[in-house]
Design a protein around this motif. Sequence first.
Motif, PDB file in Angstrom:
ATOM      1  N   ASN A 112       8.834  -2.761  -1.120  1.00 21.25           N
ATOM      2  CA  ASN A 112       9.474  -1.970  -1.711  1.00 21.25           C
ATOM      3  C   ASN A 112       8.880  -1.103  -2.750  1.00 21.25           C
ATOM      4  O   ASN A 112       9.477  -0.215  -3.317  1.00 21.25           O
ATOM      5  CB  ASN A 112      11.172  -2.144  -1.996  1.00 21.25           C
ATOM      6  CG  ASN A 112      12.056  -2.493  -1.008  1.00 21.25           C
ATOM      7  OD1 ASN A 112      11.942  -2.148   0.089  1.00 21.25           O
ATOM      8  ND2 ASN A 112      12.992  -3.801  -1.063  1.00 21.25           N
ATOM      9  N   ASN A 113       8.094  -1.978  -3.495  1.00 17.34           N
ATOM     10  CA  ASN A 113       7.224  -1.513  -4.674  1.00 17.34           C
ATOM     11  C   ASN A 113       6.191  -0.748  -4.392  1.00 17.34           C
ATOM     12  O   ASN A 113       5.289  -0.744  -5.229  1.00 17.34           O
ATOM     13  CB  ASN A 113       7.050  -2.557  -5.559  1.00 17.34           C
ATOM     14  CG  ASN A 113       8.481  -3.222  -5.854  1.00 17.34           C
ATOM     15  OD1 ASN A 113       9.442  -2.411  -6.243  1.00 17.34           O
ATOM     16  ND2 ASN A 113       8.612  -4.459  -6.118  1.00 17.34           N
ATOM     17  N   HIS A 114       5.753   0.094  -3.369  1.00 20.33           N
ATOM     18  CA  HIS A 114       4.532   0.777  -2.805  1.00 20.33           C
ATOM     19  C   HIS A 114       4.522   1.870  -3.598  1.00 20.33           C
ATOM     20  O   HIS A 114       5.751   2.650  -4.026  1.00 20.33           O
ATOM     21  CB  HIS A 114       4.588   0.740  -1.428  1.00 20.33           C
ATOM     22  CG  HIS A 114       4.264  -0.321  -0.583  1.00 20.33           C
ATOM     23  ND1 HIS A 114       3.124  -1.220  -0.599  1.00 20.33           N
ATOM     24  CD2 HIS A 114       5.061  -0.845   0.643  1.00 20.33           C
ATOM     25  CE1 HIS A 114       3.287  -2.059   0.113  1.00 20.33           C
ATOM     26  NE2 HIS A 114       4.333  -1.982   0.964  1.00 20.33           N
ATOM     27  N   THR A 115       3.181   2.338  -3.664  1.00 23.54           N
ATOM     28  CA  THR A 115       2.895   3.817  -4.487  1.00 23.54           C
ATOM     29  C   THR A 115       3.227   4.835  -3.684  1.00 23.54           C
ATOM     30  O   THR A 115       2.417   5.049  -2.516  1.00 23.54           O
ATOM     31  CB  THR A 115       1.726   3.540  -4.864  1.00 23.54           C
ATOM     32  OG1 THR A 115       1.206   2.431  -5.992  1.00 23.54           O
ATOM     33  CG2 THR A 115       1.260   5.245  -5.857  1.00 23.54           C
ATOM     34  N   LYS A 116       4.303   5.415  -3.798  1.00 21.87           N
ATOM     35  CA  LYS A 116       4.702   6.599  -2.650  1.00 21.87           C
ATOM     36  C   LYS A 116       3.825   7.593  -2.571  1.00 21.87           C
ATOM     37  O   LYS A 116       3.653   8.470  -1.688  1.00 21.87           O
ATOM     38  CB  LYS A 116       6.106   7.094  -3.013  1.00 21.87           C
ATOM     39  CG  LYS A 116       7.082   5.872  -2.981  1.00 21.87           C
ATOM     40  CD  LYS A 116       7.393   5.319  -1.608  1.00 21.87           C
ATOM     41  CE  LYS A 116       8.375   3.955  -1.583  1.00 21.87           C
ATOM     42  NZ  LYS A 116       8.615   3.584  -0.241  1.00 21.87           N
ATOM     43  N   GLU A 117       3.076   7.937  -3.807  1.00 24.41           N
ATOM     44  CA  GLU A 117       2.191   8.998  -3.826  1.00 24.41           C
ATOM     45  C   GLU A 117       1.123   9.155  -2.918  1.00 24.41           C
ATOM     46  O   GLU A 117       0.660  10.257  -2.375  1.00 24.41           O
ATOM     47  CB  GLU A 117       1.668   9.404  -5.331  1.00 24.41           C
ATOM     48  CG  GLU A 117       2.422   9.785  -6.508  1.00 24.41           C
ATOM     49  CD  GLU A 117       3.375   8.788  -6.851  1.00 24.41           C
ATOM     50  OE1 GLU A 117       3.307   7.539  -6.561  1.00 24.41           O
ATOM     51  OE2 GLU A 117       4.462   9.163  -7.456  1.00 24.41           O
ATOM     52  N   ILE A 219      -2.738   4.425  10.041  1.00 21.39           N
ATOM     53  CA  ILE A 219      -3.289   3.341   9.854  1.00 21.39           C
ATOM     54  C   ILE A 219      -4.086   3.378   8.454  1.00 21.39           C
ATOM     55  O   ILE A 219      -4.071   2.285   7.874  1.00 21.39           O
ATOM     56  CB  ILE A 219      -4.296   2.877  10.861  1.00 21.39           C
ATOM     57  CG1 ILE A 219      -3.430   2.818  12.483  1.00 21.39           C
ATOM     58  CG2 ILE A 219      -4.826   1.566  10.757  1.00 21.39           C
ATOM     59  CD1 ILE A 219      -4.205   2.305  13.404  1.00 21.39           C
ATOM     60  N   GLU A 220      -4.932   4.104   8.056  1.00 24.34           N
ATOM     61  CA  GLU A 220      -5.865   4.059   7.276  1.00 24.34           C
ATOM     62  C   GLU A 220      -4.797   4.037   5.686  1.00 24.34           C
ATOM     63  O   GLU A 220      -5.038   3.108   4.960  1.00 24.34           O
ATOM     64  CB  GLU A 220      -6.713   5.359   6.901  1.00 24.34           C
ATOM     65  CG  GLU A 220      -7.508   5.260   5.810  1.00 24.34           C
ATOM     66  CD  GLU A 220      -8.091   6.746   5.289  1.00 24.34           C
ATOM     67  OE1 GLU A 220      -8.764   6.810   4.423  1.00 24.34           O
ATOM     68  OE2 GLU A 220      -7.736   7.697   6.054  1.00 24.34           O
ATOM     69  N   TYR A 221      -3.934   4.903   5.793  1.00 21.75           N
ATOM     70  CA  TYR A 221      -3.161   5.005   4.604  1.00 21.75           C
ATOM     71  C   TYR A 221      -1.930   4.081   4.290  1.00 21.75           C
ATOM     72  O   TYR A 221      -1.649   3.638   3.422  1.00 21.75           O
ATOM     73  CB  TYR A 221      -2.538   6.508   4.475  1.00 21.75           C
ATOM     74  CG  TYR A 221      -3.540   7.552   3.899  1.00 21.75           C
ATOM     75  CD1 TYR A 221      -3.626   7.536   2.707  1.00 21.75           C
ATOM     76  CD2 TYR A 221      -4.291   8.346   4.685  1.00 21.75           C
ATOM     77  CE1 TYR A 221      -4.555   8.429   2.012  1.00 21.75           C
ATOM     78  CE2 TYR A 221      -5.288   9.074   4.260  1.00 21.75           C
ATOM     79  CZ  TYR A 221      -5.294   9.200   2.856  1.00 21.75           C
ATOM     80  OH  TYR A 221      -6.301  10.032   2.216  1.00 21.75           O
TER      81      TYR A 221
END
Length: 403
Positions: A112-117, A219-221
């Motif tokens: 849940n703490n991924h960087t959304k940008e 896949i990359e992102y």
Amino acid sequence: MTMENEHSLINLQFMKITGSYQLLIPSQDIKLFNINIYKIAFILQILLLTAAAIMGCFSIYSCRNDVNQIIHYIIVIFAIYFASFKYYFIIKNSKTIWDCMHMMSINFLSYNNHTKEIFKIARTRSSSLILISLSLWSSIVLYWSLSAILIHNSYLKIKYENGVYKYRSNALGLVFPVTDTFYNKYYLVFYTFEVVCLIFWGQMMWVFDILIISICISIEYQLKTIADSYSLLGLKDNLTRNNKSTKNIEAILDLEILIQDQQNIFVKMKNMYQILTPVVFIQLAAESIQIILHACMILKLYFDGSMAPTIFLKLLFPEITYLFHLYLTCYLFSIVNYQKESMNFALYSSNWTDMNIKFKKLLLFTMRVNNAENLKMKISINRIVNMEMFSDVRTIIVIKYIL
């Protein structure tokens, strides 16, 4: 289960415009006689292009004494069957592709703490590549369609036993089993048929590009997002957390969730690579052959002294497009390979030195698993689809030009 556009790493509108999204989604609302109506539409397009390919074979027989026309029809037939094969691939593997498409959602990852940008960058990048692909294939369709108007005084002359037939030049220049009088009288009908075939061909090429670009960028992102979270393990909120034991436990739990997310992405990659390998191999081979055929045609017309500007551009647009598309295919799989190989560096960048022995063992185990996971797009045991392969193919093409 549907995918919402606002939660997707790619712009699903491109897939919806071409009908590929509706073909892939398992829904009962878009079926006719228990068959997906988009699948029916795709099959009809393939049948129409197959008819054009048959006319191409008839054209080769009719122009068997004209080498230039034979090469032209071989190029057309080859392009038609290549595009039809891609469409057939999507239809045949629609269920597997749809299952793998769920990794394109930002909600696919459990952490849940991924960087959304990062997801916003992925969406912008995929949209840019898809639009570039559209412009390239559209340039071929547009110019080949307009070429018949630009050279409206040009005729294809075919010698028969009872005389010489003069057919007005068309978009594809196909020869139909009718007299020249009938053909020229109903020229607009034949012109419409060939333009529609061109449009369908361009759509087929674009649909497959959307699929490949969407899969590779997703896949990359997704891996890039996981790698970014890996590098932040043990580094967040260091000033507010005084309990080192609690910090270790939370870091271990976060690492376990991230490992699970990474493995879920790898599972989707394996499934897609298994079905993509044959079509990617054929694509690389077919586009290399097309580039060489167009080059041979350009050189032959040049040395024959019959290189008109209109014909030159008609050959140049596909040459540039196929060359760029070859580059795009190698580039997409290359960036996926690079991102996969950088996962261990992200793990090493975490604050593992301040963690307990359990965290360090789990980290080391994950790095070993990543090293053992040789998941790459290959067309043979040793040949990996990457920028090095593009460089090799380009070298071969340049040698062909020289020879």
